[in-house]
Design a protein around this motif. Structure first.
Motif, PDB file in Angstrom:
ATOM      1  N   TYR A 251       0.831  -1.204   0.000  1.00 21.71           N
ATOM      2  CA  TYR A 251       0.000   0.000   0.000  1.00 21.71           C
ATOM      3  C   TYR A 251       0.860   1.246   0.000  1.00 21.71           C
ATOM      4  O   TYR A 251       2.024   1.201   0.398  1.00 21.71           O
ATOM      5  N   ILE A 253       0.896   5.400   1.122  1.00 24.85           N
ATOM      6  CA  ILE A 253       0.202   6.465   1.864  1.00 24.85           C
ATOM      7  C   ILE A 253       0.849   7.807   1.536  1.00 24.85           C
ATOM      8  O   ILE A 253       1.999   7.848   1.117  1.00 24.85           O
ATOM      9  N   ASN A 257      -0.669  10.403   5.973  1.00 24.03           N
ATOM     10  CA  ASN A 257      -0.990   9.019   6.291  1.00 24.03           C
ATOM     11  C   ASN A 257      -2.282   8.551   5.631  1.00 24.03           C
ATOM     12  O   ASN A 257      -2.917   7.600   6.101  1.00 24.03           O
ATOM     13  N   LYS A 258      -2.689   9.275   4.563  1.00 23.88           N
ATOM     14  CA  LYS A 258      -3.909   8.875   3.861  1.00 23.88           C
ATOM     15  C   LYS A 258      -3.551   7.765   2.877  1.00 23.88           C
ATOM     16  O   LYS A 258      -2.556   7.869   2.154  1.00 23.88           O
ATOM     17  N   LEU A 259      -4.381   6.712   2.864  1.00 22.28           N
ATOM     18  CA  LEU A 259      -4.133   5.579   1.984  1.00 22.28           C
ATOM     19  C   LEU A 259      -4.410   5.982   0.533  1.00 22.28           C
ATOM     20  O   LEU A 259      -5.508   6.395   0.203  1.00 22.28           O
ATOM     21  N   TYR A 261      -3.203   3.963  -2.259  1.00 24.40           N
ATOM     22  CA  TYR A 261      -3.366   2.762  -3.059  1.00 24.40           C
ATOM     23  C   TYR A 261      -3.108   1.540  -2.188  1.00 24.40           C
ATOM     24  O   TYR A 261      -2.284   1.580  -1.287  1.00 24.40           O
ATOM     25  N   TYR A 262      -3.841   0.474  -2.436  1.00 24.39           N
ATOM     26  CA  TYR A 262      -3.530  -0.797  -1.761  1.00 24.39           C
ATOM     27  C   TYR A 262      -3.834  -1.916  -2.747  1.00 24.39           C
ATOM     28  O   TYR A 262      -4.699  -1.774  -3.619  1.00 24.39           O
ATOM     29  N   ASN A 270      -7.691  -7.047   4.948  1.00 24.74           N
ATOM     30  CA  ASN A 270      -8.373  -6.061   5.780  1.00 24.74           C
ATOM     31  C   ASN A 270      -9.843  -6.366   5.940  1.00 24.74           C
ATOM     32  O   ASN A 270     -10.411  -6.164   7.001  1.00 24.74           O
ATOM     33  N   ASN A 298       6.426   5.988  10.423  1.00 23.23           N
ATOM     34  CA  ASN A 298       6.130   6.864   9.277  1.00 23.23           C
ATOM     35  C   ASN A 298       6.745   8.245   9.488  1.00 23.23           C
ATOM     36  O   ASN A 298       7.366   8.805   8.589  1.00 23.23           O
ATOM     37  N   CYS A 340       5.746   3.810   0.582  1.00 22.60           N
ATOM     38  CA  CYS A 340       5.271   2.543   0.032  1.00 22.60           C
ATOM     39  C   CYS A 340       5.600   1.475   1.065  1.00 22.60           C
ATOM     40  O   CYS A 340       6.741   1.372   1.518  1.00 22.60           O
TER      41      CYS A 340
END
Ligand code: ADP
Length: 587
Positions: A251, A253, A257-259, A261-262, A270, A298, A340
């Protein structure tokens, strides 16, 4: 003197004789001044002016020569590729068949710098002199020009726009460029659209002193922009496809810390965890701790720009071990724009390692047992021998050898027992075998067994308790191991006194074993609980002690099995105190 002026002039000057070649007029160069020779080092031996200097617009030069011969003077502008400059070339008639030529740079343009900067861009760029001639053109602009010309140009430098662009295109471009030439605007941003081209354009003025002498026209074709973004989308799609098929969790971010892509595996995991994700981490508290660690890592990556690797364990169908690699994603300025993360399930590898470890343990356990049997036989034979020779004269003669064999045999046996203990700890499950009993009586009993030995060694042993009796649930064998190990260590390392104190505090039984011996260094205090760890092998009296380094490991393990804790208070050189706290009620 003329020769001196000619040579030292700051502009290039040539003197030539007008001639005719194949019905065309040209100039045979007779003299060249220093500046010119410096500038045109390459093809200095070429004889004819047009051949020597001009590559692009030879017709223009021919016209200029004609004009000069009739009007005494003429001028034209040309981009001279051999010196990389756009120049104003002036002809002045000297006599009926000689001309003085002066060449002045009018615009220095480091075309290769711009070319490099635009290397992979599909930008439409040209630089144009105010008289309509091109000073520079990017390949994308040449492509556009070539669409309207039968002749396919490789270069259009020095050509007039009117000669190479159709009227309707010319009108549209000129209209925009004239806004800059009129001097009202420094930069003009506009859309320039003709035929299939949709150019998002910015036009800047090129100035010499206050005068606008040319323009820089740069544009991106909307169509190209689309194909560029199409390409980008295709690339992203390909990347996503690859990520999809990788069995790891992947994934991305952003800085918040916003997602972003995963991959599929991350989503699947999940979704299945989501029922109660805290469960697999061992509860809400543990999960929150995990999130905090993630957050801290992070943060660290955003500052350090370095890759971080860490691992975590979750309980699903069985224990799963994950290793996570977090890589910073850098933007063009080298700043971290995101992270990543790739987590890899290492359970199989761990289990494989554990299998090897088990085989190793089993091997050690077997071989130690094999050693122990003959060794016990040797020891009992020696003891028998000692008995047999008791009272004999032989006893006095050989007793010290029997003792040496026995002493070292016992030492070897202790080592083997320690290995067996340690391997048993790893292979066998440790079971808490708790019963309600009087712990005061048990501890005192163990203590009493050691008093005789202490007396013999000249060590003072004191037992002190706040209670006559205390009934709690405890595992008898394990408490025996704890107390025996603490007391025998105290006997080993003390100077001359040992105190055991039993108290009760906050629903805990407190057992304190204190000596006044060599003590433990501050930096070693936490190490003594490690398996096979010996921080000091010397007794205060200077003798070497023979331990295995497993005693305190067992003390900690068995105390914790009772839900208790171990604390050490020690001053190096002054003594140590081991404090065991065991809950009165086992939860
Ligand atoms: P060992 O069999 O070597 O005594 P332990 O696990 O019981 O193994 O102890 C580990 C180490 O801790 C010892 O080797 C010694 O260095 C240190 N240690 C243990 N008890 C004491 C003590 N009462 N005073 C000083 N050092 C001690």
């Amino acid at each position: 003197m003329y020769k001196e002026i000619f040579d030292n002039s700051p502009v290039s000057i040539l003197i030539g004789e007008v001639c005719e070649i194949n019905d065309y007029k040209d100039i045979i160069i007779k003299e060249k001044n220093k500046v010119y020779i410096e500038k045109c080092k390459k093809d200095i031996n070429k004889k004819y002016f047009i051949e020597d200097l001009l590559e692009v617009n030879k017709d223009l030069a021919r016209e200029a020569i004609e004009e000069c011969m009739t009007r005494d003077i003429s001028e034209f502008m040309e981009y001279i590729t051999s010196i990389g400059k756009f120049c104003k070339i002036n002809f002045r008639k000297l006599n009926d068949n000689h001309i003085v030529i002066t060449i002045k740079d009018i615009l220095k343009f480091e075309s290769n710098i711009l070319e490099q900067a635009l290397q992979n861009e599909k930008a439409v760029i040209f630089l144009q002199h105010k008289d309509g001639r091109y000073i520079y053109a990017s390949s994308e602009f040449i492509n556009i020009v070539n669409k309207y010309n039968k002749k396919k140009f490789k270069n259009i430098i020095g050509r007039y726009d009117v000669d190479i662009l159709p009227q309707h295109v010319l009108n549209i471009i000129r209209e925009k460029i004239d806004e800059v030439f009129s001097g009202n605007e420094i930069s003009v941003y506009s859309k320039v659209e003709f035929d299939e081209f949709k150019l998002n354009t910015v036009i800047n003025a090129i100035r010499e002193k206050e005068e606008v002498i040319g323009v820089i026209f740069s544009a991106i074709d909307k169509n190209n922009e689309d194909t560029l973004s199409n390409k980008r989308i295709k690339k992203e799609k390909e990347l996503k496809e690859i990520c999809k098929s990788i069995p790891d969790f992947i994934y991305f971010i952003d800085r918040n810390n916003k997602l972003l892509y995963y991959n599929k595996h991350f989503l699947n995991a999940n979704e299945s965890f989501n029922e109660d994700i805290t469960k697999i981490f061992g509860g809400r508290k543990k999960f929150d701790e995990f999130l905090k660690i993630q957050h801290d890592i992070n943060k660290e990556i955003f500052i350090s720009k370095e890759t971080h690797t860490y691992s975590f364990v979750v309980m699903m169908d069985k224990l799963h071990y994950y290793e996570v690699v977090k890589v910073p994603l850098l933007d063009n300025n080298g700043e971290v724009m995101g992270i990543c993360a790739i987590s890899h399930d290492l359970t199989d590898i761990y289990e494989g390692q554990k299998k090897i470890e088990d085989i190793k343990q089993e091997f050690f356990s077997n071989i130690s047992h094999e050693f122990r049997t003959p060794l016990n036989l040797i020891l009992s034979t020696i003891q028998l021998l000692k008995l047999k020779v008791q009272g004999d004269e032989i006893q006095d003669k050989y007793n010290k050898y029997f003792n040496m064999i026995e002493k070292n045999g016992v030492r070897l046996l202790k080592c083997i027992n320690a290995v067996i203990n340690a391997t048993d700890l790893n292979t066998k499950e440790i079971i808490f075998n708790g019963k309600v009993d009087d712990i005061v009586y048990k501890i005192e009993d163990i203590f009493d067994n050691m008093i005789e030995f202490a007396k013999y060694e000249g060590i003072d042993m004191i037992f002190d308790t706040d209670y006559e009796e205390k009934y709690i649930i405890y595992d008898e064998d394990k408490i025996e191991t704890i107390i025996t190990n603490l007391l025998s260590n105290a006997l080993k390392y003390t100077k001359n006194s040992i105190k055991l104190k039993l108290t009760s505090k906050d629903d805990f039984i407190e057992i304190r074993v204190k000596d006044n011996g060599i003590g433990i260094k501050k930096e070693d205090i936490n190490k003594v609980f490690e398996k096979f760890k010996q921080v000091s092998s010397k007794k205060n009296k200077g003798e070497i002690t023979n331990g295995s380094g497993i005693g305190l490991y067992l003390v900690k393990l068995y105390t914790e099995l009772h839900g208790g804790t171990v604390e050490i208070k020690s001053k190096f050189g002054a003594g140590s105190e081991f404090i065991i706290r065991i809950p009165e009620k086992i939860k």
